[in-house]
Every structure is written in structure tokens, then in C-alpha cells.
Design a protein around this motif. Structure first.
Motif, PDB file in Angstrom:
ATOM      1  N   ALA A 272       0.997  44.334  81.531  1.00 16.11           N
ATOM      2  CA  ALA A 272       1.347  43.399  80.456  1.00 16.11           C
ATOM      3  C   ALA A 272       0.742  43.811  79.116  1.00 16.11           C
ATOM      4  CB  ALA A 272       0.892  41.986  80.826  1.00 16.11           C
ATOM      5  N   PHE A 273      -0.560  44.114  79.113  1.00 12.05           N
ATOM      6  CA  PHE A 273      -1.179  44.438  77.821  1.00 12.05           C
ATOM      7  C   PHE A 273      -0.703  45.790  77.297  1.00 12.05           C
ATOM      8  CE2 PHE A 273      -4.504  47.407  79.354  1.00 12.05           C
ATOM      9  CZ  PHE A 273      -4.690  48.181  78.213  1.00 12.05           C
ATOM     10  N   TYR A 274      -0.607  46.787  78.183  1.00 12.48           N
ATOM     11  CA  TYR A 274      -0.308  48.142  77.739  1.00 12.48           C
ATOM     12  C   TYR A 274       1.159  48.282  77.322  1.00 12.48           C
ATOM     13  CZ  TYR A 274      -1.847  53.072  77.664  1.00 12.48           C
ATOM     14  OH  TYR A 274      -2.229  54.330  77.289  1.00 12.48           O
ATOM     15  N   ALA A 275       2.077  47.685  78.085  1.00 12.04           N
ATOM     16  CA  ALA A 275       3.497  47.812  77.768  1.00 12.04           C
ATOM     17  C   ALA A 275       3.860  47.086  76.483  1.00 12.04           C
ATOM     18  CB  ALA A 275       4.339  47.271  78.931  1.00 12.04           C
ATOM     19  N   THR A 276       3.322  45.877  76.289  1.00 10.64           N
ATOM     20  CA  THR A 276       3.664  45.114  75.077  1.00 10.64           C
ATOM     21  C   THR A 276       2.991  45.709  73.842  1.00 10.64           C
ATOM     22  OG1 THR A 276       1.875  43.518  75.553  1.00 10.64           O
ATOM     23  CG2 THR A 276       4.089  42.982  76.343  1.00 10.64           C
ATOM     24  N   GLN A 277       1.766  46.193  74.018  1.00  4.61           N
ATOM     25  CA  GLN A 277       1.088  46.866  72.903  1.00  4.61           C
ATOM     26  C   GLN A 277       1.848  48.118  72.492  1.00  4.61           C
ATOM     27  OE1 GLN A 277      -1.928  49.823  73.653  1.00  4.61           O
ATOM     28  NE2 GLN A 277      -3.455  48.504  72.707  1.00  4.61           N
ATOM     29  N   SER A 368      -4.646  48.833  66.130  1.00  7.53           N
ATOM     30  CA  SER A 368      -5.318  50.095  66.462  1.00  7.53           C
ATOM     31  C   SER A 368      -6.649  49.840  67.166  1.00  7.53           C
ATOM     32  CB  SER A 368      -5.555  50.926  65.200  1.00  7.53           C
ATOM     33  OG  SER A 368      -4.332  51.224  64.565  1.00  7.53           O
ATOM     34  N   ILE A 369      -7.333  48.782  66.796  1.00  8.48           N
ATOM     35  CA  ILE A 369      -8.569  48.415  67.498  1.00  8.48           C
ATOM     36  C   ILE A 369      -8.266  48.169  68.976  1.00  8.48           C
ATOM     37  CG2 ILE A 369     -10.317  46.592  67.739  1.00  8.48           C
ATOM     38  CD1 ILE A 369     -10.285  46.308  64.692  1.00  8.48           C
ATOM     39  N   SER A 370      -7.138  47.520  69.237  1.00  4.99           N
ATOM     40  CA  SER A 370      -6.780  47.210  70.629  1.00  4.99           C
ATOM     41  C   SER A 370      -6.492  48.463  71.454  1.00  4.99           C
ATOM     42  CB  SER A 370      -5.567  46.269  70.677  1.00  4.99           C
ATOM     43  OG  SER A 370      -4.363  46.947  70.390  1.00  4.99           O
ATOM     44  N   LEU A 371      -6.224  49.604  70.789  1.00  4.96           N
ATOM     45  CA  LEU A 371      -5.954  50.851  71.522  1.00  4.96           C
ATOM     46  C   LEU A 371      -7.147  51.284  72.366  1.00  4.96           C
ATOM     47  CD1 LEU A 371      -4.145  53.040  68.814  1.00  4.96           C
ATOM     48  CD2 LEU A 371      -3.089  51.714  70.639  1.00  4.96           C
ATOM     49  N   LEU A 372      -8.345  50.809  72.015  1.00  4.48           N
ATOM     50  CA  LEU A 372      -9.539  51.187  72.772  1.00  4.48           C
ATOM     51  C   LEU A 372      -9.447  50.745  74.226  1.00  4.48           C
ATOM     52  CD1 LEU A 372     -12.113  52.674  71.678  1.00  4.48           C
ATOM     53  CD2 LEU A 372     -10.565  51.821  69.932  1.00  4.48           C
ATOM     54  N   LEU A 373      -8.610  49.773  74.505  1.00  2.00           N
ATOM     55  CA  LEU A 373      -8.423  49.309  75.881  1.00  2.00           C
ATOM     56  C   LEU A 373      -7.633  50.304  76.723  1.00  2.00           C
ATOM     57  CD1 LEU A 373      -7.442  45.667  74.934  1.00  2.00           C
ATOM     58  CD2 LEU A 373      -9.432  46.220  76.341  1.00  2.00           C
ATOM     59  N   ASP A 374      -6.828  51.126  76.080  1.00  2.00           N
ATOM     60  CA  ASP A 374      -5.826  51.916  76.791  1.00  2.00           C
ATOM     61  C   ASP A 374      -6.428  52.833  77.851  1.00  2.00           C
ATOM     62  OD1 ASP A 374      -4.174  50.644  75.049  1.00  2.00           O
ATOM     63  OD2 ASP A 374      -3.444  52.440  74.032  1.00  2.00           O
ATOM     64  N   PHE A 375      -7.501  53.531  77.530  1.00  4.22           N
ATOM     65  CA  PHE A 375      -8.076  54.475  78.473  1.00  4.22           C
ATOM     66  C   PHE A 375      -9.141  53.816  79.351  1.00  4.22           C
ATOM     67  CE2 PHE A 375      -7.080  58.259  75.463  1.00  4.22           C
ATOM     68  CZ  PHE A 375      -5.753  58.182  75.845  1.00  4.22           C
ATOM     69  N   THR A 376     -10.081  53.129  78.707  1.00  5.44           N
ATOM     70  CA  THR A 376     -11.221  52.599  79.450  1.00  5.44           C
ATOM     71  C   THR A 376     -10.825  51.459  80.380  1.00  5.44           C
ATOM     72  OG1 THR A 376     -12.612  53.168  77.561  1.00  5.44           O
ATOM     73  CG2 THR A 376     -13.572  51.738  79.220  1.00  5.44           C
ATOM     74  N   SER A 398       3.773  51.181  80.508  1.00  9.09           N
ATOM     75  CA  SER A 398       3.523  51.137  79.060  1.00  9.09           C
ATOM     76  C   SER A 398       4.514  52.026  78.319  1.00  9.09           C
ATOM     77  CB  SER A 398       2.087  51.569  78.738  1.00  9.09           C
ATOM     78  OG  SER A 398       1.937  52.973  78.791  1.00  9.09           O
ATOM     79  N   ARG A 399       4.870  53.157  78.939  1.00 10.24           N
ATOM     80  CA  ARG A 399       5.833  54.051  78.281  1.00 10.24           C
ATOM     81  C   ARG A 399       7.240  53.482  78.328  1.00 10.24           C
ATOM     82  NH1 ARG A 399       2.227  55.761  75.174  1.00 10.24           N
ATOM     83  NH2 ARG A 399       1.140  54.069  76.216  1.00 10.24           N
ATOM     84  N   VAL A 400       7.521  52.678  79.356  1.00  3.34           N
ATOM     85  CA  VAL A 400       8.796  51.948  79.365  1.00  3.34           C
ATOM     86  C   VAL A 400       8.832  51.022  78.154  1.00  3.34           C
ATOM     87  CG1 VAL A 400      10.184  50.223  80.570  1.00  3.34           C
ATOM     88  CG2 VAL A 400       9.116  52.084  81.864  1.00  3.34           C
ATOM     89  N   GLY A 401       7.704  50.333  77.902  1.00  2.00           N
ATOM     90  CA  GLY A 401       7.613  49.470  76.718  1.00  2.00           C
ATOM     91  C   GLY A 401       7.717  50.261  75.432  1.00  2.00           C
ATOM     92  N   ALA A 402       6.988  51.403  75.376  1.00  6.73           N
ATOM     93  CA  ALA A 402       7.016  52.232  74.166  1.00  6.73           C
ATOM     94  C   ALA A 402       8.408  52.805  73.920  1.00  6.73           C
ATOM     95  CB  ALA A 402       5.998  53.365  74.296  1.00  6.73           C
TER      96      ALA A 402
END
Length: 453
Positions: A272-277, A368-376, A398-402
Motif C-alpha cells: 500500500a505505501f510503496y505502490a501509492t507513493q 522525497s522524505i517518505s522515500l527513506l521508507l522504501d529500502f529500510t 510498487s512498480r505496478v503503481g509507478a
């Protein structure tokens, strides 16, 4: 009698070796050393190359419109091509969990560079699309396999910090693609320029020789091989942690486990977070020139420069904030501010240009701050046995969302205008936020400990 003595001696030797293994200190507690630095910079160079390839696409294909017959559908497909390839992260994660991390990371940047160069030699839209998908698949290896091996090698105290730092270098690569697009006039040169960064990453990895992941080897029952890798790179006093010494090779993790009782919340929250972001971030970032033009920004170059600087600034601020907050709070607050900014821009189109630019910059910084969640956060959601599979699935979604955002944005802008497009991005982020409020688990070790006290 002699046979029994031989068996006894063999058993004694086995126990002695086992005791030696247990007496060694956990390699996860070792100080940051050369092997950690070499692995880290091997992944940094890969992140810069990956971000550059993703960022340069929008500018290149926007230039290509003057030379090729590209309608909005093809423009969206070409822009989303590498993101569609990134959806292969799930497959790469499965391969990595089964066959290991090292060899995939040693090869992918060479293939990435070759595919980048081949873009120069064709103007066939379908072939270009296939090459973009192939590049995305190579990027998927860096995202999925790279993050898994990094967190498995890094000392426990350094893991989250180094992962979050990768995003700062990713933002450098993305910003570099914007600057390159201002100096390179030929769209084909823009596309193939990513090969330069890819080759730098590939050659560096060949020189330092990325080691196998000891944790992965142990998870496969290869304890002796894992010990050899650790001692070769860190010294004889370091070894596997006791928890991994007790691990026997288990059946390969099934993808269906991601939807079972143990992992479904983590899987849903990560998706949810990664795909919508990604829908909002890539949809806006890749076709920024089109969006700014339709928002009547007077100076598209200045606006684009501010946007890309905001990504770098936002990532830097995020690194400072990331471990000071719970993961849930970090996610929900950054998403909420981004949503508010998007709705203000969408619902008040008559705002003065300077105010519009300020709000758009705030949105860019906070998202962009929220991108810090993507890897960790994605690696923290899943344990070692299923980590690459879980992370791969989340990245795939997430790539489906992107890809959806990148494909739909030029079409929506053309049909309904920039402000409706911003509203759509806001609604998508809102959906992700609501889901995460209900299911997102806390994974920051500091806050998990507090909750358990």
C-alpha cells in the motif's frame, strides 16, 4: 572396535568444530570495515545508475516527440517501460532467495549498460519499449538483491543508516539526469548516456568482488561455507550468530506465505505505501516538463531544477529524521502533508505562481522524505528466510503503481488537465495512507523495544 574408535574421533572433531563456531563473535557485531565499505559503495554506484536511467526517460521521450510519431499512449508506455521491468523484482527476489545474491549483482550492471547502449541504434517504438523493460529488470536486481545483501552484511548498528543513505545517492542520480537533459540535445544520446554510470558500477563490482551473504549461506545449511566467507573478509574471531548456527536448510519459502497469517499485514502495508507513493512520485517526476507546462509555470527549467533540488534536500532531511521517529509515524505524517499539498494545488488553480511553486516544492520535499521508507522499511517487514521474496513482491507492486502513474499521467493531463492529475495523485496517496493506518506494523527497533516493555 577400531570402527567405533574412528566414529568417536569423528564425533569429537565435529563437536570441537561446533564449539569453535559457537565461541566466535557474531559477524553482525563486527566494526565497519573494508568489506562493508566496498559492498556499500558497490550498491551506491548502482543506485545512482538506476535513478539516472529512470529520470532521463521522461526528458528523452519528450524530446523524441519532435522526431517520432509518439501519441500519448506510446509516450506513457515508453516512460513506464523501465518501471514495468522493475515489476520483475518479485521474480528476482525468488531467484535470489534460492540461488544467492552475489552472482546476480556481479552481472546485472553489465547487462544494464549493454541495453542502454542499444537504445541509440533504434527508433522503433516497440523495440525501445522492450529495451526499457529490460533495463527495468536489471534495476530490479539492484533494488531487491542489493538491499537484501546489504542488510545481511552490515553490522546491526549500521544497517538502517546505510540503507537510508542509499536513497540520498539515488536522489543524486535522479537530479543528475535532469541536469544531463539540459545539456544533451539528442534524445538517443540521453537514453544511452546511462551506460556510462552502469559501466562504472559494473567495473567497480568486478574489482572489489562482492562476497556471498553469510546469512543466506547459513539459511541454506551451508554453515561451513558461511564461516569461511566471514573469516576471509573479517578475520578469524568472527563467525555466524548463534541463531543462524542452529538453522538447518528448510524448504524454499513459498510466495503464498506472504498472504498467510504471519506476513499478510506486512505484505499489505508494504504494498500500500510503496505502490501509492510510487504512483505519485514517478508519475509526476518522469513527465515533469509536461505537468509544469500545463500548470502554466513561466520558467519550466527553474521549476524543474527546484523540484530536483527538493528531492535531494528532502532525502537529506529524511535521513536525519528517519531513526528519530517510529516507522508508522514517519509514513503517515509524510504522506498526509503530501496529500494536503496536492489537494491545495488541485483545488486552487488560481493561486499566484510563486505560491504555487512554494507549495509544489514543499510537496516535493515531503514526498522525497517518505522515500527513506522504501529500502529500510521493506526489508524490516520480512525475516531472513523470506526477505528477498517479500521485498521483491512489494517492489513489484510498487512498480505496478509507478508504471500506472507514468502511463496514465500524460493521458490524464491531455484529457483533463494538470490540476485533475494532481487531484488523482492525492486520492491515490490518501488510499495508501488509510490502509497503512490500519495495518502497518512498527519495525524501528527503538520503538519496538519500548512497546514490548
Amino acid at each position: 572396535m577400531g570402527e567405533q574408535n574412528q566414529q568417536s574421533k569423528t564425533e569429537i572433531k565435529r563437536k570441537q568444530k561446533k564449539n569453535i563456531f559457537y565461541k566466535r563473535k557474531s559477524y553482525k557485531k563486527a566494526p565497519f570495515s573494508d568489506v562493508h565499505a566496498q559492498l556499500y559503495w558497490a550498491l551506491v554506484l548502482g543506485q545512482i545508475a538506476c535513478a539516472y536511467a529512470l529520470g532521463i526517460a521522461g526528458s528523452a521521450f519528450n524530446h523524441a516527440k519532435a522526431f517520432l510519431s509518439i501519441n500519448d499512449t506510446w509516450l506513457g508506455l515508453l516512460g513506464a517501460g523501465s518501471l514495468i521491468g522493475l515489476a520483475g523484482s518479485f521474480i528476482m527476489g525468488r531467484i535470489s532467495d534460492r540461488f544467492g545474491r552475489k552472482h546476480l549483482l556481479m552481472a546485472n550492471m553489465y547487462i544494464y549498460s549493454l541495453l542502454s547502449i542499444l537504445q541509440f541504434f533504434t527508433s522503433n517504438l516497440f523495440l525501445l519499449f522492450l529495451l526499457r523493460v529490460g533495463i527495468g529488470l536489471m534495476i530490479a536486481i539492484d533494488y531487491t538483491v542489493g538491499n537484501s545483501i546489504l542488510v545481511e552484511w552490515m553490522p546491526t548498528k549500521d544497517g538502517a543508516k546505510k540503507q537510508s543513505n542509499l536513497l540520498l545517492y539515488w536522489s543524486y542520480g535522479f537530479g543528475l539526469s535532469f541536469l544531463a537533459s539540459q545539456f544533451i540535445s539528442d534524445w538517443r544520446l540521453m537514453l544511452c548516456s546511462s551506460a556510462v554510470l552502469g559501466l562504472i558500477a559494473a567495473i567497480y563490482r568486478s574489482i572489489v568482488k562482492i562476497p556471498h551473504s553469510p546469512s543466506w549461506l547459513a539459511s541454506q545449511g551451508e554453515h561451513r561455507q558461511a564461516q569461511k566467507v566471514i573469516q576471509k573478509n573479517l578475520g578469524k574471531k568472527w563467525g555466524l550468530p548463534k541463531s543462524l548456527l542452529r538453522v538447518k536448510k528448510k524448504a524454499d519459502a513459498s510466495p503464498l506465505e506472504l498472504f498467510g497469517k504471519k506476513y499478510w499485514r506486512a505484505t499489505l502495508a508494504g504494498t500500500a505505501f510503496y505502490a501509492t507513493q510510487a504512483f505519485a512520485f514517478f508519475g509526476i517526476s518522469i513527465f515533469l516538463p509536461i505537468l509544469l507546462k500545463n500548470m502554466h509555470m513561466n520558467n519550466a527549467f527553474l521549476s524543474g531544477l527546484l523540484y530536483n533540488l527538493a528531492i535531494i534536500v528532502g532525502t537529506a532531511i529524511g535521513i536525519w529524521l528517519f531513526n528519530k521517529m517510529s516507522r508508522r509515524s514517519f509514513l503517515i505524517i509524510t504522506f498526509s502533508i503530501s496529500i494536503i499539498c496536492l489537494f491545495i494545488l488541485a483545488l486552487f488553480p488560481q493561486l499566484p505562481s510563486i505560491l504555487t511553486l512554494i507549495i509544489f516544492t514543499i510537496f516535493s520535499i515531503v514526498l522525497s522524505i517518505s522515500l527513506l521508507l522504501d529500502f529500510t522499511y521493506t526489508t524490516e517487514l520480512f525475516d531472513l528466510r523470506i526477505r528477498a521474496t517479500g521485498v521483491g513482491f512489494v517492489i513489484t507492486m510498487s512498480r505496478v503503481g509507478a508504471a500506472a502513474g507514468t502511463f496514465l499521467l500524460p493521458i490524464i493531463v491531455n484529457l483533463a488537465g494538470a490540476y485533475i492529475t494532481l487531484c488523482v495523485c492525492g486520492v491515490v496517496l490518501l488510499i495508501g495512507t488509510i490502509i497503512c493506518i490500519f495495518v502497518a506494523p512498527e519495525t524501528n527497533p527503538q520503538f519496538v523495544k519500548k512497546e514490548n516493555k
